[in-house]
Design an enzyme around this catalytic site. Structure first.
Site, PDB file in Angstrom:
ATOM      1  N   LEU A  48       0.814  -1.158   0.159  1.00 19.70           N
ATOM      2  CA  LEU A  48       0.078  -0.014  -0.038  1.00 19.70           C
ATOM      3  C   LEU A  48       1.051   1.024  -0.018  1.00 19.70           C
ATOM      4  CD1 LEU A  48      -2.674  -0.754   2.733  1.00 19.70           C
ATOM      5  CD2 LEU A  48      -3.218  -0.750  -0.192  1.00 19.70           C
ATOM      6  N   ASP A  49       1.086   2.024  -0.825  1.00 19.45           N
ATOM      7  CA  ASP A  49       1.704   3.428  -0.742  1.00 19.45           C
ATOM      8  C   ASP A  49       1.172   4.062   0.804  1.00 19.45           C
ATOM      9  OD1 ASP A  49      -0.842   5.216  -1.032  1.00 19.45           O
ATOM     10  OD2 ASP A  49      -0.429   4.656  -3.676  1.00 19.45           O
ATOM     11  N   GLU A  50       2.439   4.722   0.510  1.00 18.13           N
ATOM     12  CA  GLU A  50       2.715   5.927   1.861  1.00 18.13           C
ATOM     13  C   GLU A  50       0.945   6.655   2.387  1.00 18.13           C
ATOM     14  OE1 GLU A  50       5.187   9.601   2.993  1.00 18.13           O
ATOM     15  OE2 GLU A  50       5.360   8.350   1.226  1.00 18.13           O
TER      16      GLU A  50
END
Length: 193
Positions: A48-50
């Protein structure tokens, strides 16, 4: 033989889905290892991206990683988008849209998509999104079987409704449920089918 360990984590906003920072341009970023003293050989399954939140599996077993990332395992997201999304945009998402992945055009696979009404209720993020003065927002559910780089964000932008908040709520049959942000549970295995 070493016993492998598996965790279900609610990844908070603002963390990278990794344990080691090996890029100098990310030196002030928060890493998952700051949340708990996980085993040394731990890895995130899928990323999951930042700016994304929600369900993330952690394991010490690379073979399990391949099984969970398979196209046979659906991943469901609740997505807050900019504007009141239309039925036509939902149909476009369902059919698949063309997005860019690493500089090349990519046609996403057909997926499940629907408008969430009423909107889900999540705890406020640490970073405020925006307020009603900027116009309406809406929530949708998207279930995909693939996981390209920032795919869901690119899909909603392609149909004219950029993502404001993205929360993964399901991987296979495992749900995030009410696991608090930043918390985790240890499990014997991931029963995703």
């Amino acid at each position: 033989m070493t016993e492998h360990r598996h965790f279900i984590l609610h990844k908070p906003f603002g963390y990278l889905s990794q344990f080691v920072n090996n890029q100098s341009k990310r030196k002030n970023k928060k890493l998952l290892g700051e949340l708990h003293d996980f085993p040394e050989s731990i890895m995130a399954i899928g990323r999951l991206d930042e700016d994304s939140e929600g369900l993330l599996f952690l394991t010490t077993d690379g073979m399990v990683s391949e099984q969970v990332r398979s196209k046979k395992v659906p991943k469901e997201y609740y997505v807050q988008v900019d504007g009141e999304i239309t039925a036509a945009a939902i149909e476009q998402l369902k059919a698949g849209v063309e997005i860019g992945i690493h500089g090349k055009k990519y046609q996403t696979l057909p997926c499940e998509a629907s408008i969430l009404n009423p909107a889900p209720i999540f705890k406020a993020r640490t970073k405020k999104l925006r307020d009603a003065r900027h116009g309406p927002t809406s929530w949708i559910a998207i279930t995909i079987s693939e996981g390209k780089f920032r795919q869901v964000r690119k899909m909603t932008a392609k149909v004219g409704f950029p993502t404001l908040r993205l929360m993964r709520i399901r991987i296979g049959t495992i749900l995030l449920n009410d696991l608090p942000s930043g918390e985790f549970i240890e499990v014997d295995r991931f029963d995703v089918s």
